[in-house]
Design a protein around this motif. Structure first.
Motif, PDB file in Angstrom:
ATOM      1  N   VAL A  93      21.119  11.212   7.282  1.00 42.05           N
ATOM      2  CA  VAL A  93      22.540  10.762   6.843  1.00 42.05           C
ATOM      3  C   VAL A  93      22.524   9.581   6.221  1.00 42.05           C
ATOM      4  CG1 VAL A  93      24.680  10.499   7.982  1.00 42.05           C
ATOM      5  CG2 VAL A  93      23.157  12.362   8.723  1.00 42.05           C
ATOM      6  N   LYS A  94      21.880   8.427   6.948  1.00 42.55           N
ATOM      7  CA  LYS A  94      22.204   6.952   6.692  1.00 42.55           C
ATOM      8  C   LYS A  94      21.494   6.546   5.208  1.00 42.55           C
ATOM      9  CE  LYS A  94      24.911   6.243  10.264  1.00 42.55           C
ATOM     10  NZ  LYS A  94      26.490   5.720   9.809  1.00 42.55           N
ATOM     11  N   VAL A  95      20.098   7.075   5.214  1.00 44.81           N
ATOM     12  CA  VAL A  95      19.288   6.527   4.150  1.00 44.81           C
ATOM     13  C   VAL A  95      19.437   7.439   2.857  1.00 44.81           C
ATOM     14  CG1 VAL A  95      16.810   5.888   3.628  1.00 44.81           C
ATOM     15  CG2 VAL A  95      17.680   5.354   5.939  1.00 44.81           C
ATOM     16  N   SER A  96      19.819   6.993   1.851  1.00 46.79           N
ATOM     17  CA  SER A  96      20.103   7.859   0.679  1.00 46.79           C
ATOM     18  C   SER A  96      18.726   8.422  -0.040  1.00 46.79           C
ATOM     19  CB  SER A  96      21.242   7.201  -0.435  1.00 46.79           C
ATOM     20  OG  SER A  96      20.584   5.917  -0.802  1.00 46.79           O
ATOM     21  N   ASP A  97      17.877   7.402  -0.027  1.00 39.61           N
ATOM     22  CA  ASP A  97      16.751   7.626  -0.603  1.00 39.61           C
ATOM     23  C   ASP A  97      15.544   7.999   0.022  1.00 39.61           C
ATOM     24  OD1 ASP A  97      16.424   5.254   0.027  1.00 39.61           O
ATOM     25  OD2 ASP A  97      15.745   4.503  -2.018  1.00 39.61           O
ATOM     26  N   LEU A  98      15.797   8.465   1.359  1.00 42.63           N
ATOM     27  CA  LEU A  98      14.907   9.033   2.202  1.00 42.63           C
ATOM     28  C   LEU A  98      14.250  10.233   1.553  1.00 42.63           C
ATOM     29  CD1 LEU A  98      13.434   8.604   5.067  1.00 42.63           C
ATOM     30  CD2 LEU A  98      14.965  10.275   5.719  1.00 42.63           C
ATOM     31  N   ALA A  99      12.875  10.466   1.747  1.00 46.02           N
ATOM     32  CA  ALA A  99      12.201  11.548   0.836  1.00 46.02           C
ATOM     33  C   ALA A  99      11.923  12.778   1.907  1.00 46.02           C
ATOM     34  CB  ALA A  99      10.895  11.131   0.455  1.00 46.02           C
ATOM     35  N   ALA A 100      12.124  12.878   2.849  1.00 46.13           N
ATOM     36  CA  ALA A 100      11.890  13.816   3.901  1.00 46.13           C
ATOM     37  C   ALA A 100      12.196  13.355   5.544  1.00 46.13           C
ATOM     38  CB  ALA A 100      10.544  14.360   3.710  1.00 46.13           C
ATOM     39  N   ALA A 101      12.579  14.450   6.223  1.00 43.00           N
ATOM     40  CA  ALA A 101      12.749  14.274   7.565  1.00 43.00           C
ATOM     41  C   ALA A 101      12.448  15.347   8.405  1.00 43.00           C
ATOM     42  CB  ALA A 101      14.302  13.616   7.895  1.00 43.00           C
ATOM     43  N   VAL A 102      11.648  14.938   9.437  1.00 42.49           N
ATOM     44  CA  VAL A 102      11.231  16.175  10.436  1.00 42.49           C
ATOM     45  C   VAL A 102      11.525  15.670  11.659  1.00 42.49           C
ATOM     46  CG1 VAL A 102       9.429  17.548  11.141  1.00 42.49           C
ATOM     47  CG2 VAL A 102       9.227  16.732   8.734  1.00 42.49           C
ATOM     48  N   PRO A 103      12.902  16.373  12.297  1.00 44.06           N
ATOM     49  CA  PRO A 103      13.312  15.990  13.510  1.00 44.06           C
ATOM     50  C   PRO A 103      12.418  17.157  14.691  1.00 44.06           C
ATOM     51  CG  PRO A 103      15.026  16.469  12.144  1.00 44.06           C
ATOM     52  CD  PRO A 103      13.885  16.932  11.459  1.00 44.06           C
ATOM     53  N   PHE A 104      11.732  16.823  15.591  1.00 49.38           N
ATOM     54  CA  PHE A 104      11.281  17.709  16.342  1.00 49.38           C
ATOM     55  C   PHE A 104      12.400  17.761  17.729  1.00 49.38           C
ATOM     56  CE2 PHE A 104       7.377  17.417  14.527  1.00 49.38           C
ATOM     57  CZ  PHE A 104       6.530  18.592  15.145  1.00 49.38           C
ATOM     58  N   TYR A 105      12.923  18.793  17.940  1.00 50.79           N
ATOM     59  CA  TYR A 105      13.919  19.058  19.078  1.00 50.79           C
ATOM     60  C   TYR A 105      14.730  17.661  19.257  1.00 50.79           C
ATOM     61  CZ  TYR A 105       9.252  17.881  20.892  1.00 50.79           C
ATOM     62  OH  TYR A 105       7.886  17.409  21.278  1.00 50.79           O
ATOM     63  N   GLY A 106      15.519  17.520  18.027  1.00 48.15           N
ATOM     64  CA  GLY A 106      16.193  16.318  18.313  1.00 48.15           C
ATOM     65  C   GLY A 106      17.765  16.805  18.041  1.00 48.15           C
ATOM     66  N   GLY A 107      18.500  15.674  18.633  1.00 43.91           N
ATOM     67  CA  GLY A 107      19.966  15.890  18.638  1.00 43.91           C
ATOM     68  C   GLY A 107      20.866  16.018  17.113  1.00 43.91           C
ATOM     69  N   GLN A 108      21.715  16.749  16.764  1.00 38.91           N
ATOM     70  CA  GLN A 108      22.386  16.720  15.618  1.00 38.91           C
ATOM     71  C   GLN A 108      23.332  15.595  15.268  1.00 38.91           C
ATOM     72  OE1 GLN A 108      22.458  19.260  17.943  1.00 38.91           O
ATOM     73  NE2 GLN A 108      20.547  20.490  17.450  1.00 38.91           N
ATOM     74  N   PRO A 109      23.489  15.339  13.941  1.00 32.79           N
ATOM     75  CA  PRO A 109      24.630  14.669  13.670  1.00 32.79           C
ATOM     76  C   PRO A 109      25.721  15.439  13.558  1.00 32.79           C
ATOM     77  CG  PRO A 109      23.029  15.089  11.660  1.00 32.79           C
ATOM     78  CD  PRO A 109      22.441  15.557  13.139  1.00 32.79           C
ATOM     79  N   ASP A 125       0.846  -1.393  -0.059  1.00 30.82           N
ATOM     80  CA  ASP A 125       0.034   0.072   0.086  1.00 30.82           C
ATOM     81  C   ASP A 125       0.700   1.208  -0.252  1.00 30.82           C
ATOM     82  OD1 ASP A 125      -2.431  -1.260   0.131  1.00 30.82           O
ATOM     83  OD2 ASP A 125      -2.351  -1.687   2.134  1.00 30.82           O
ATOM     84  N   CYS A 126       2.274   1.077  -0.024  1.00 31.98           N
ATOM     85  CA  CYS A 126       2.898   2.425  -0.048  1.00 31.98           C
ATOM     86  C   CYS A 126       3.508   2.541  -1.345  1.00 31.98           C
ATOM     87  CB  CYS A 126       4.114   2.077   1.126  1.00 31.98           C
ATOM     88  SG  CYS A 126       5.279   3.471   1.162  1.00 31.98           S
ATOM     89  N   SER A 127       3.649   4.046  -1.763  1.00 30.72           N
ATOM     90  CA  SER A 127       4.176   4.556  -2.780  1.00 30.72           C
ATOM     91  C   SER A 127       5.908   4.198  -3.082  1.00 30.72           C
ATOM     92  CB  SER A 127       3.955   5.919  -2.933  1.00 30.72           C
ATOM     93  OG  SER A 127       4.534   6.754  -2.128  1.00 30.72           O
ATOM     94  N   GLY A 128       6.162   4.055  -2.077  1.00 29.13           N
ATOM     95  CA  GLY A 128       7.973   3.847  -1.936  1.00 29.13           C
ATOM     96  C   GLY A 128       8.511   5.109  -1.510  1.00 29.13           C
ATOM     97  N   LYS A 129       7.734   6.303  -1.519  1.00 25.80           N
ATOM     98  CA  LYS A 129       8.272   7.821  -0.855  1.00 25.80           C
ATOM     99  C   LYS A 129       7.828   7.414   0.439  1.00 25.80           C
ATOM    100  CE  LYS A 129       7.700  10.600  -5.099  1.00 25.80           C
ATOM    101  NZ  LYS A 129       7.297  11.889  -5.359  1.00 25.80           N
ATOM    102  N   ILE A 130       9.292   7.613   1.471  1.00 24.11           N
ATOM    103  CA  ILE A 130       9.007   7.445   2.818  1.00 24.11           C
ATOM    104  C   ILE A 130       9.647   8.705   3.324  1.00 24.11           C
ATOM    105  CG2 ILE A 130       9.504   5.940   4.578  1.00 24.11           C
ATOM    106  CD1 ILE A 130       8.039   4.545   2.561  1.00 24.11           C
ATOM    107  N   GLY A 131       9.060   9.240   4.615  1.00 23.88           N
ATOM    108  CA  GLY A 131       9.650  10.089   5.371  1.00 23.88           C
ATOM    109  C   GLY A 131       9.767   9.724   6.726  1.00 23.88           C
ATOM    110  N   VAL A 132      10.291  10.621   7.427  1.00 27.01           N
ATOM    111  CA  VAL A 132      10.420  10.271   8.927  1.00 27.01           C
ATOM    112  C   VAL A 132      10.361  11.507  10.039  1.00 27.01           C
ATOM    113  CG1 VAL A 132      13.181  10.544   8.995  1.00 27.01           C
ATOM    114  CG2 VAL A 132      12.071   8.999  10.746  1.00 27.01           C
ATOM    115  N   VAL A 133       9.420  11.024  10.822  1.00 29.79           N
ATOM    116  CA  VAL A 133       9.342  12.255  11.850  1.00 29.79           C
ATOM    117  C   VAL A 133       9.577  11.647  13.552  1.00 29.79           C
ATOM    118  CG1 VAL A 133       6.623  11.791  12.144  1.00 29.79           C
ATOM    119  CG2 VAL A 133       7.877  13.906  12.814  1.00 29.79           C
ATOM    120  N   GLY A 134      10.058  12.373  14.254  1.00 31.34           N
ATOM    121  CA  GLY A 134      10.612  11.822  15.441  1.00 31.34           C
ATOM    122  C   GLY A 134      10.834  12.977  16.442  1.00 31.34           C
TER     123      GLY A 134
END
Length: 294
Positions: free
Chosen positions: A197-213, A175-184
């Motif tokens: 940093v680690k997932v080359s084809d990640l489509a979007a990332a939304v860190p809420f008050y998250g530590g930085q690489p 049921d997934c289009s293959g476009k994946i984001g992450v929120v944490g």
């Protein structure tokens, strides 16, 4: 007994809770220091009760919401914790394939607030997976204190692999289009940054008050939306160096700083919650995902 309101609590009490919630001080020291603020008819017990999460009355989407198909699944994290449990949610009667979102918990396992957040995102038209990195230790134990103690027993890089494996599970879901984001959130914010940093084809990332690489920022391909709490000096002190590196490598990012709110302002279950900032940040997050994952 006096009924406490957020306005009755001094900022130093919220700072104390932040130290406690992030394992900088132990429970005994937390309680002792709270005693300094138990004045004017306010007891330590009342402060403790007020600060602790209330999951019963604060969920925004019911577990059995008829608009959703939402249930637990188990997927394999071969580089991490092995068999990992997660809450998989999607709109009922889905037409066509959906963008996917990995929803990453704080430093205490898959508690009701994170499950609620995953269901909220699913109602916006996504298929979401909220893993429990405590699965190898028996899963979220039912309260945050024990959850924090358990999570300290796991290696955070192994847990990162568990969430990367969740990304791959969603990517191959029918049921997934293959476009994946992450929120944490909190620890999950760090995971979100690290997945970028680690997932080359990640489509979007939304860190809420998250530590930085600190390294390999040049490897980021995903556009970022970073959500910060204005009073969160602990996390915010790392942002200038991260932003400088993002700019130096020409990365796409948008950062929002919400003034006068605490770390955890999106979490509905504690008095750190700020309704105005949380709703704005969440609307921005959903709009961002609709742009990047559809």
């Amino acid at each position: 007994m006096k009924t406490l309101k957020k306005e009755d609590i001094e900022q130093e009490v919220f700072n104390l809770y932040d130290d406690y919630a992030h394992n900088k001080i132990q429970r005994r020291e937390f309680i002792e220091k709270l005693g300094l603020y138990a004045v004017g008819g306010i007891t330590v017990g009342a402060l403790m009760s007020f600060l602790m999460p209330n999951y019963v009355d604060t969920l925004l989407v019911k577990k059995d919401d008829p608009r959703l198909d939402s249930d637990y699944i188990t997927y394999t994290s071969s580089q991490g914790g092995g068999a990992i449990k997660g809450l998989l949610s999607k709109p009922k009667d889905t037409q066509g394939k959906l963008g996917g979102i990995v929803v990453v918990h704080e430093n205490r396992g898959l508690n009701p607030y994170i499950e609620d957040t995953a269901r909220r995102a699913a109602l916006d038209g996504f298929i979401t997976l909220a893993p429990d990195a405590l699965t190898p230790l028996g899963g979220y134990p039912g309260n945050d204190d024990e959850g924090r103690a358990l999570q300290r027993k796991r290696d955070r890089n192994k847990m990162l692999e568990d969430f990367i494996a969740a990304y791959h599970y969603l990517k191959s879901h029918r049921d997934c289009s293959g476009k994946i984001g992450v929120v944490g959130f909190c620890f999950g914010g760090w995971i979100s940054n690290m997945m970028a940093v680690k997932v080359s084809d990640l489509a979007a990332a939304v860190p809420f008050y998250g530590g930085q690489p600190k390294e390999d920022i040049d490897q980021i391909n995903a556009p970022l939306m970073l959500q910060f709490a204005g009073l969160d000096t602990r996390v915010n002190e790392g942002w200038p160096a991260y932003e400088k590196a993002l700019k130096a490598h020409g990365k796409k990012y948008t950062a929002y700083m919400y003034p006068d709110v605490n770390h955890g302002f999106h979490n509905t279950s504690t008095p750190r919650y700020d309704k105005e900032a949380a709703e704005l940040a969440w609307q921005r997050t959903m709009d961002f995902f609709k742009e990047k994952l559809n």
